[in-house]
Scaffold this motif. Sequence first.
Motif, short mmCIF file in Angstrom:
data_model
loop_
_atom_site.label_atom_id
_atom_site.label_comp_id
_atom_site.label_asym_id
_atom_site.label_seq_id
_atom_site.Cartn_x
_atom_site.Cartn_y
_atom_site.Cartn_z
N LEU A 232 0.68 -1.28 0.08
CA LEU A 232 0.11 0.05 0.12
C LEU A 232 0.91 1.34 0.05
CD1 LEU A 232 -2.89 1.19 0.17
CD2 LEU A 232 -2.90 0.90 2.54
N ALA A 233 1.98 1.42 0.71
CA ALA A 233 2.82 2.49 0.84
C ALA A 233 3.36 2.56 -0.63
CB ALA A 233 3.87 2.17 2.01
N LEU A 234 3.76 1.45 -1.20
CA LEU A 234 4.50 1.88 -2.62
C LEU A 234 3.26 2.25 -3.62
CD1 LEU A 234 6.77 1.32 -4.76
CD2 LEU A 234 5.95 -0.95 -4.84
N ARG A 235 2.16 1.52 -3.35
CA ARG A 235 1.01 2.16 -4.20
C ARG A 235 0.93 3.48 -4.22
NH1 ARG A 235 2.13 -1.70 -7.06
NH2 ARG A 235 0.98 -3.78 -7.03
N THR A 236 1.01 4.12 -3.13
CA THR A 236 0.51 5.45 -2.67
C THR A 236 1.74 6.26 -3.55
OG1 THR A 236 0.10 4.82 -0.50
CG2 THR A 236 0.84 7.07 -0.78
N GLN A 237 2.76 5.95 -3.76
CA GLN A 237 3.66 6.57 -4.62
C GLN A 237 3.05 6.43 -5.96
OE1 GLN A 237 7.97 6.81 -4.28
NE2 GLN A 237 7.85 5.66 -2.38
N GLN A 238 3.08 5.36 -6.33
CA GLN A 238 2.52 5.02 -7.89
C GLN A 238 1.24 5.91 -8.41
OE1 GLN A 238 2.52 0.99 -7.29
NE2 GLN A 238 4.50 0.61 -8.06
N ILE A 239 0.46 5.98 -7.23
CA ILE A 239 -0.92 6.74 -7.65
C ILE A 239 -0.43 8.25 -7.68
CG2 ILE A 239 -2.73 7.67 -6.76
CD1 ILE A 239 -3.25 4.83 -5.33
N ILE A 240 0.38 8.81 -7.15
CA ILE A 240 0.74 10.27 -7.13
C ILE A 240 1.69 10.39 -8.29
CG2 ILE A 240 2.69 12.05 -5.97
CD1 ILE A 240 1.86 10.87 -3.42
N ALA A 241 2.43 9.46 -8.71
CA ALA A 241 3.24 9.36 -9.89
C ALA A 241 2.21 9.63 -11.15
CB ALA A 241 4.24 8.55 -9.94
N HIS A 242 1.26 8.61 -11.18
CA HIS A 242 0.68 8.43 -12.57
C HIS A 242 -0.68 8.95 -12.46
CE1 HIS A 242 4.26 5.72 -13.63
NE2 HIS A 242 3.86 5.28 -12.58
N GLU A 243 -1.39 9.21 -11.36
CA GLU A 243 -2.87 9.76 -11.51
C GLU A 243 -2.92 11.16 -11.27
OE1 GLU A 243 -5.25 7.09 -9.26
OE2 GLU A 243 -4.51 5.15 -10.19
N THR A 244 -2.15 11.91 -10.70
CA THR A 244 -2.39 13.09 -10.19
C THR A 244 -1.94 14.26 -11.13
OG1 THR A 244 -0.22 13.55 -9.08
CG2 THR A 244 -2.09 12.26 -7.79
N GLU A 245 -1.29 13.69 -12.05
CA GLU A 245 -0.62 14.74 -13.22
C GLU A 245 0.05 15.92 -12.68
OE1 GLU A 245 -0.97 13.55 -16.08
OE2 GLU A 245 -2.67 12.37 -15.81
N ILE A 246 0.76 15.80 -11.02
CA ILE A 246 1.46 16.77 -10.85
C ILE A 246 2.97 16.92 -11.30
CG2 ILE A 246 0.18 17.41 -8.60
CD1 ILE A 246 2.36 15.64 -7.05
N THR A 247 3.02 15.78 -12.08
CA THR A 247 4.71 15.66 -12.51
C THR A 247 4.69 16.31 -13.75
OG1 THR A 247 3.96 13.55 -13.47
CG2 THR A 247 5.12 13.47 -11.55
N ASN A 248 3.71 16.96 -14.30
CA ASN A 248 3.63 17.56 -15.65
C ASN A 248 4.70 18.74 -15.56
OD1 ASN A 248 2.13 15.88 -16.79
ND2 ASN A 248 0.27 16.89 -16.48
#
Lengths: 531, 133
Positions: A355-371
């Motif tokens: 779950l802790a790793l998935r938290t990072q993956q959601i931030i990386a791939h779903e929030t678009e804040i990396t744009n």
Amino acid sequence: MQERKSRFTSLSGLDINRVYSRDNLKNWSPESDLGLPGEFPYTRGVYPTMYRGRLWTMRQFAGFGSADDTNRRFKYLLRLGQNGLSVAFDMPTLMGIDADDSRAHGEVGRCGVAISSLADMDRLFEDIPLDRVTTSMTINGPAAVIFAMYLAVAEKRGISVECLGGTLQNDILKEYIAQKEWLYPPEPSLRLITDTIAYCAKQVPKWHPVSISGYHIREAGSNAVQELAFTLYDGLTYVEAAVKAGLAVDSFVPQLSFFFNVHNDLFEEIAKFRAARRLWAREMERRYHPKDPRSLQLRCHAQTAGCSLTAQQPMNNVVRTTLQALAAVLGGTQSLHTNSMDETLALPTEDAAKLALRTQQIIAHETEITNSIDPLGGSYYVESLTNRLEEGARDYFRRLDEMGGMVKAIERGFPQRELLDASQRYQREVEQKERIVVGVTDYAEKEDRPIPTLKIGPEVEQEQIARLSDLRKSRDPFKMAGVLEELQEAASCSENLMPYLIDAVKAKATLGEICAALREVFGTYHEPMVL
Amino acid sequence: MAVATSPIRILIGKVGLDGHDRGVKLVARALRDAGMEVIYTGLHQTPEQVVNTAIQEDVDAIGLSVLSGAHNTLFARVLELLKEGGAEHIVLFGGGIIPDDDLPKLKANGVRMLFRPGTAMSDIVDFVKGLRA
């Protein structure tokens, strides 16, 4: 309307205004204080493309039980999409003693993995391609010995050490300040660190020989300003030690990396990462005028704040960790560990780690804040906080300079007392409900629903002791004595110890034997009592 | 007339290899500020050292902090040594990262109280004061 409080403060105690405007940035210049990503003073990030080029490395700290237990956890995490390894060692390993030492009783494999020999290290990385995965190792006092084991494993597998990428924490100053796992006094400890720096500069170019760590300083009770100040000052101390030993700045500084905590105050934490990059660039420029711009660039790992998590209503920790991870990413970290929700109770279970790793993956791939890079750059509030954190750290720099440097300050107990006072202040604020901890000070429930926790059985210790006993029987005692003697001779003069350590681990000397041999030359450290 | 009583004497310490001393120092300060005589052992103490100091200093109680997962072994050893030294009157309590499942056994073996993360200092002070009540 009347405000809820007479004073609004950041988690570090900085007074915060109702609103920020141009008036708060009077002497601030977008050209010299902000710049562009990949350009001096690197406030906005060390790379021109940041996460548009490559996402941060998702690197979950893991280790428990035997080398085989941890090897299975590593493979599990890699299967889940993690892209870097990070080894948690148990207390005996961290303190440079073997599992069969009486002081290790009850501690073997409990808060990390037990590694006493080269054979253990080999099993830890079984079937893991060392040339294709980067490995971070959280080890300090015995860091050079553990590194020697890692290099020897690579050599045995026919992998050139030039291909090895990873990080050795190897930051002893923060041990004296905060985490308190030391083996030797400061002077020989700095020499060991300088030896690893020099060795990596020549032989292991992709390795970070030191990860200058604020994480533990923050966990031990500091505020964000102190974390920033003491960490960067520690970094400058290592640079100075290596320069004194004859190394050219540009030959090793690009390989140094940093490690910060990410606590609950979202904007203050984002500002801390930005201030850290700017302060490092400016200080390195002012002190050394390096020619290689990489000597000015602060690259870092980040970990969400373990000390912010609660044993009560542990599911709430998932939310805390998510927000902290968000701050690290908005702050521009190069790699990240997210804590598991069960870590106030035990080491994480597989499910909690996932779950802790998935938290990072959601931030990386779903929030678009990396744009877009440094999306909060130019915010009156965040820029103002960045300025204040840098100024606060500079005040500490001046005080540390006046004391004659970090080693002298540690001997006087200065950073230790600053941390203790800050943690007491925070504790008082929580107990007086000036700061609310959800599920603890407020919204508490009588009975918590228990969550599953990881169990580590006593057989781990017994098996590790049996393995050591077999190892001691299997080796050539004369060869062993010879390599340890040579190591001690080299330690008595100024030769680089890395080749001697590699010889010693190959001759099947154990971690405890090597550290004890060095202790005879280096002596022990006695902590100044600060209470 | 009030009867003068000696202040409560407490040994506070870290046992084992664990260096995490943020909590233990806060507890030591809180007890000291509450008027108790606090002997702080410093780090990396063996159970033998802790029990010897406790007996020599004639303390009312020992409070130990363990965050490294070694609590089952270390608390048991301290209890055993207290018994061997004829010092079972000394109360043992502690705190740290201790899973729910381990609590009942530790308490049944004689650890009077275990404080977990999130405990208010005032609760610890009240507990120690209560030892003389």
